[in-house]
Design a protein around this motif. Structure first.
Motif, mmCIF file in Angstrom:
data_model
loop_
_atom_site.group_PDB
_atom_site.id
_atom_site.type_symbol
_atom_site.label_atom_id
_atom_site.label_comp_id
_atom_site.label_asym_id
_atom_site.label_seq_id
_atom_site.Cartn_x
_atom_site.Cartn_y
_atom_site.Cartn_z
ATOM 1 N N ILE A 1 0.848 -1.188 0.000
ATOM 2 C CA ILE A 1 0.000 0.000 0.000
ATOM 3 C C ILE A 1 0.887 1.244 0.000
ATOM 4 O O ILE A 1 1.764 1.395 0.871
ATOM 5 C CB ILE A 1 -0.919 0.010 1.237
ATOM 6 N N LEU A 2 0.688 2.096 -0.983
ATOM 7 C CA LEU A 2 1.444 3.340 -1.055
ATOM 8 C C LEU A 2 0.980 4.265 0.070
ATOM 9 O O LEU A 2 -0.197 4.639 0.135
ATOM 10 C CB LEU A 2 1.232 4.001 -2.421
ATOM 11 N N LYS A 3 1.884 4.612 0.966
ATOM 12 C CA LYS A 3 1.523 5.406 2.150
ATOM 13 C C LYS A 3 0.893 6.745 1.760
ATOM 14 O O LYS A 3 -0.025 7.224 2.425
ATOM 15 C CB LYS A 3 2.758 5.646 3.012
ATOM 16 N N GLU A 4 1.377 7.327 0.700
ATOM 17 C CA GLU A 4 0.928 8.659 0.295
ATOM 18 C C GLU A 4 -0.546 8.690 -0.073
ATOM 19 O O GLU A 4 -1.255 9.672 0.198
ATOM 20 C CB GLU A 4 1.766 9.148 -0.884
ATOM 21 N N THR A 5 -1.030 7.589 -0.690
ATOM 22 C CA THR A 5 -2.413 7.559 -1.180
ATOM 23 C C THR A 5 -3.293 6.550 -0.466
ATOM 24 O O THR A 5 -4.518 6.616 -0.556
ATOM 25 C CB THR A 5 -2.436 7.238 -2.683
ATOM 26 N N GLY A 6 -2.686 5.576 0.203
ATOM 27 C CA GLY A 6 -3.466 4.525 0.846
ATOM 28 C C GLY A 6 -3.985 3.489 -0.134
ATOM 29 O O GLY A 6 -4.828 2.653 0.228
ATOM 30 N N CYS B 1 5.632 -1.977 -7.433
ATOM 31 C CA CYS B 1 6.312 -0.924 -6.671
ATOM 32 C C CYS B 1 7.259 -0.088 -7.531
ATOM 33 O O CYS B 1 7.783 0.940 -7.060
ATOM 34 C CB CYS B 1 7.085 -1.539 -5.506
ATOM 35 N N MET B 2 7.485 -0.518 -8.781
ATOM 36 C CA MET B 2 8.304 0.240 -9.742
ATOM 37 C C MET B 2 9.689 0.574 -9.168
ATOM 38 O O MET B 2 10.255 1.639 -9.417
ATOM 39 C CB MET B 2 7.583 1.532 -10.139
ATOM 40 N N LYS B 3 10.223 -0.346 -8.375
ATOM 41 C CA LYS B 3 11.566 -0.215 -7.795
ATOM 42 C C LYS B 3 11.710 1.012 -6.891
ATOM 43 O O LYS B 3 12.816 1.491 -6.652
ATOM 44 C CB LYS B 3 12.631 -0.197 -8.895
ATOM 45 N N ARG B 4 10.580 1.513 -6.401
ATOM 46 C CA ARG B 4 10.638 2.627 -5.461
ATOM 47 C C ARG B 4 11.037 2.123 -4.069
ATOM 48 O O ARG B 4 10.846 0.947 -3.755
ATOM 49 C CB ARG B 4 9.293 3.353 -5.416
ATOM 50 N N PRO B 5 11.569 2.990 -3.216
ATOM 51 C CA PRO B 5 12.056 2.551 -1.889
ATOM 52 C C PRO B 5 10.957 1.903 -1.046
ATOM 53 O O PRO B 5 9.799 2.327 -1.072
ATOM 54 C CB PRO B 5 12.542 3.853 -1.238
ATOM 55 N N GLN B 6 11.344 0.894 -0.287
ATOM 56 C CA GLN B 6 10.416 0.158 0.576
ATOM 57 C C GLN B 6 9.724 1.077 1.583
ATOM 58 O O GLN B 6 8.568 0.855 1.955
ATOM 59 C CB GLN B 6 11.183 -0.948 1.312
ATOM 60 N N ARG B 7 10.413 2.129 2.009
ATOM 61 C CA ARG B 7 9.863 3.008 3.047
ATOM 62 C C ARG B 7 8.584 3.733 2.597
ATOM 63 O O ARG B 7 7.834 4.254 3.437
ATOM 64 C CB ARG B 7 10.906 4.043 3.456
ATOM 65 N N LEU B 8 8.334 3.746 1.294
ATOM 66 C CA LEU B 8 7.141 4.420 0.772
ATOM 67 C C LEU B 8 5.887 3.563 0.890
ATOM 68 O O LEU B 8 4.781 4.046 0.642
ATOM 69 C CB LEU B 8 7.346 4.810 -0.699
ATOM 70 N N PHE B 9 6.066 2.293 1.287
ATOM 71 C CA PHE B 9 4.948 1.357 1.262
ATOM 72 C C PHE B 9 4.744 0.677 2.613
ATOM 73 O O PHE B 9 5.675 0.497 3.386
ATOM 74 C CB PHE B 9 5.197 0.264 0.210
#
Length: 270
Positions: A91-96, A102-110
């Motif tokens: 779950i993307l924290k920014e949007t819920g 995850c498109m290789k984005r950092p784990q901390r964003l999820f």
């Protein structure tokens, strides 16, 4: 006496499968969505000249992501096979929102969490509803991928699969879908590491071929079986790689294979 006893030994615990309530025909439009196991089975259908679309928006592992793909697909299909890999979602924290990749984005964003049985069922029902909005007669098959997830731990992986199996069973009992026991076949019939890739987690090509054959037992019509049988020699001829591709003999061979392919397409209205 020894030979009589040996002949009576069960060397395999075969999964009993009843014939499905419908049959796949040569002209059916087929959709495969789900884990990489869906890719493997869908590829075999496409290679055998069926009108198969597989994971048009990439591999989807959980019921929510499977539903997202169904929501985006605008085509009509006669048969949809949904293969569930896990109940874990990101779950993307920014949007819920649950993300499919995850498109290789950092784990901390999820945030990672596990869907409940009821949540899995709800997403599957939405997927089936979307399919039937486009074709009221679409037939839906649910299967659970036999691939284990080592990153959850093997106990955690089984709990994840159990959640998916319970959600699928609720759909089956309500008459919404057919169930195909790929998970059970891999675990109960193919209980030998020779049926696995070197990582000891993914089924080998031989195992996938076997499961594909069991799928055909359940769902293929006589025409579908005959079509596949007729396509095999044509496919092999088209894939043939000669020592001398410029020879007259090979040109004549290839022309015959292409003519056979065209007649095959016309016969089966593909």
């Amino acid at each position: 006496m020894f030979f009589i006893i040996f002949a009576q030994m069960l060397l395999q615990t075969k999964v009993e499968i009843r014939k499905a309530s419908f049959e796949i025909t040569p002209t059916d439009r087929l959709l495969f969505v789900g884990s990489c196991f869906a890719d493997n089975i869908g590829k075999r259908f496409a290679d055998n000249k069926f009108r198969a679309v597989t994971n048009p928006y990439g591999v989807m592992y959980n019921p929510a992501s499977v539903m997202h793909t169904i929501d985006k697909v605008n085509e009509n299909f006669d048969v949809a096979v949904l293969t569930l890999g896990t109940n874990h979602v990101y779950i993307l924290k920014e949007t819920g929102e649950i993300v499919d990749n995850c498109m290789k984005r950092p784990q901390r964003l999820f945030d990672e969490r596990e869907l409940t049985v009821d949540e899995c069922e709800a997403y599957l029902r939405k997927a089936v509803q979307k399919l039937r909005e486009r074709n009221a007669d679409v037939k839906v098959v649910i299967t659970v991928s036999p691939i284990r997830y080592a990153k959850y731990g093997y106990h955690g992986s089984r709990l994840s699969k159990a959640t998916l199996l319970l959600a699928a069973e609720k759909m089956v009992k309500d008459g919404e879908v057919e169930y195909f026991p790929a998970y059970e076949i891999m675990n109960d019939e193919l209980r030998d590491y020779r049926f696995y890739e070197p990582d000891m987690l993914h089924p080998s090509a031989q195992a996938v071929d076997y499961i594909y054959e069991r799928f055909k037992e359940l769902f293929f019509s006589k025409d579908a079986t005959q079509m596949e049988k007729e396509w095999q020699p044509i496919s092999q001829a088209l894939k043939h790689r000669p020592f001398n591709p410029d020879s007259e003999e090979y040109r004549a061979f290839l022309e015959k294979a292409k003519n056979d392919e065209q007649r095959f397409i016309e016969k089966w209205r593909l």
